[in-house]
Design an enzyme around this catalytic site. Structure first.
Site, short mmCIF file in Angstrom:
data_model
loop_
_atom_site.label_atom_id
_atom_site.label_comp_id
_atom_site.label_asym_id
_atom_site.label_seq_id
_atom_site.Cartn_x
_atom_site.Cartn_y
_atom_site.Cartn_z
N GLU A 1 32.28 4.58 -9.52
CA GLU A 1 32.86 4.69 -10.86
C GLU A 1 34.20 3.95 -10.93
O GLU A 1 35.09 4.20 -10.11
CB GLU A 1 33.10 6.16 -11.23
CG GLU A 1 31.85 7.01 -11.28
CD GLU A 1 32.16 8.46 -11.62
OE1 GLU A 1 31.36 9.08 -12.32
OE2 GLU A 1 33.22 8.97 -11.18
N CYS A 2 34.35 3.08 -11.88
CA CYS A 2 35.61 2.40 -12.20
C CYS A 2 36.24 1.82 -10.94
O CYS A 2 35.76 0.83 -10.39
CB CYS A 2 36.54 3.36 -12.93
SG CYS A 2 37.85 2.52 -13.86
N GLY A 3 37.32 2.41 -10.42
CA GLY A 3 37.94 1.88 -9.22
C GLY A 3 37.00 1.83 -8.04
O GLY A 3 37.08 0.93 -7.20
#
Length: 430
Positions: A320-322
């Site tokens: 997720e994301c990072g």
């Protein structure tokens, strides 16, 4: 059946008014006197809760009427009320901002509201602003106001002029630069990155106790007891490895609870400390700040190879994301320096100075619909074709893609697992 507990909703006319510092100050003040304090954060925030958890000594859960829904929020509040002496809920942005807003949440559960107003650049207008907030929506219960960043005692007397008797000045807090909390592009610096945080929290509590006006009492609130049936143990016997440190710190406590309730065994590890990937059936790389720690992550002696072997064996990996940025071919920071990343996901990302995306998200996984949130300063260039695209319930332009490559699934969305525990279980089960 109902459970009664003293409670307060801390809001403001805008972001940056001091909601988090006031909420943390109240929590620390009561916690260090031996009271059981539970704090919640309105909306999908990871950074403020890390501060509030340290202040209260208990995990801080998100309350969001879109991501979790009314029944989920009710269950969290009723359970906390049964265990606590005081409940505090910090709002998000301004009191009436967003859909759903802080006002929506406060009204839904009958929570008494206090607004924190930055009075640094005003005097008697303070009362006009305070009464306007109190009268804008009749369904809310307002207990008073807090004046923040006052220049002097005389300034405090001026801002209190004109306030009606039923909207008292609860506290008048002086402007003290030493109490300012450090920030970066996504908000406050995480609690685990602030070695002097406990000293500062005690200073905040001292300031609150000195500023609190005599006679203020927290109002009792009755919470309907809510029985939220646990999900089926669909992950019984499965071990999920979860990265957790300063680079991967964006983890909803409710997500961890959901995985536990599904029967999964959880094994946390720190890529920043170069801990090896635990023996596991699935991996979750949550969001965080890989751009700040790219060199240390790249120096991990085994992580990239271990993740590659994990995916080669068709074991599930959610990034997720990072966490997604960590798996790309390369990542360019705001200074223009590009670093090689894990290379497990084709594409490159660039961290920019301005906000790239922000908003609640609804997304259809192949296993079922989930809800979540997006907030990032990077942009992604990848040849992968999305398997799904999220939508924003408020009609905003943020609509994140969901990518799949083999058993690796990635997106900028921070998914809220309680929104569909069975879909999450189906993915992690492989």
């Amino acid at each position: 059946m109902t459970t009664t507990c003293a409670a307060l909703f801390i809001s403001a006319p805008s972001s940056g008014s001091g909601k988090t510092s006031v909420t943390a100050a109240i929590a620390r003040s009561h916690a260090r006197r031996g009271q059981r304090v539970r704090v919640f954060k309105t909306g999908p925030d990871f950074l403020d809760p890390s501060i509030l958890e340290r202040a209260s000594g208990a995990p801080v859960y998100q309350l969001d009427l879109f991501m979790g829904g009314f029944a989920h929020c009710q269950a969290l509040l009723s359970q906390a009320a049964a265990e606590a002496d005081l409940l505090l809920v910090e709002g998000v942005m301004g009191l009436f901002d967003g859909k759903p807003s802080s006002a929506d949440l406060a009204e839904a559960f009958g929570l008494p509201v206090v607004c924190v107003i930055d009075a640094a650049a005003m005097a008697q207008t303070f009362a006009a602003l305070a009464t306007g907030l109190a009268n804008f929506r009749p369904g809310l219960r307002h207990r008073g106001v807090v004046a923040n960043r006052l220049g002097s005692a005389a300034h405090g007397r001026m801002v209190g002029e004109g306030l009606p008797a039923d909207l008292p000045l609860i506290a008048a807090l002086p402007r003290e630069p030493r109490l300012t909390m450090p920030e970066r592009h996504l908000g406050l610096v995480q609690a685990l990155e602030q070695p002097g945080l406990d000293v500062q929290l005690d200073a905040w509590a001292d300031a609150w106790e000195a500023a609190l006006q005599p006679g203020f009492m927290f109002a009792p609130v009755s919470f309907e007891d809510a029985i939220h049936p646990p999900p089926r143990p669909l992950l019984q016997g499965r071990r999920i490895a979860i990265a957790r440190d300063a680079a991967f710190g964006f983890i909803y406590p409710a997500n961890v609870d959901t995985l536990h309730a599904l029967g999964a065994e959880l094994s946390f590890f720190s890529p920043l400390r170069h801990e090896p990937l635990p023996d596991c059936d699935a991996v979750w790389l949550p969001g965080g700040y890989p751009e700040l720690y790219a060199d240390r992550l790249a120096a991990h002696p085994t992580l990239t190879a271990s993740l590659a072997a994990h995916v080669a064996r068709a074991k599930p990996l959610l990034a997720e994301c990072g966490g997604m940025l960590t798996l790309l071919d390369g990542l360019t920071d705001v200074a223009g320096e590009t670093r090689r990343m894990a290379g497990l996901l084709p594409g490159r990302a660039h961290v920019q100075q301005r906000l790239a995306a922000l908003g609640l998200q609804a997304i259809n996984w192949p296993e079922g619909p989930l809800r979540g949130h997006s907030y990032h300063y990077s942009t992604l260039d990848t040849p992968l074709v999305p398997i799904a695209t999220a939508s924003n319930p408020n009609g905003g332009k943020t609509a994140e893609a969901l990518y799949q490559q083999g058993s690796l699934r990635a997106s900028y969305v921070h998914h809220y697992f309680p929104s569909n525990a069975e879909a999450v279980a189906a993915f992690f089960a492989g």
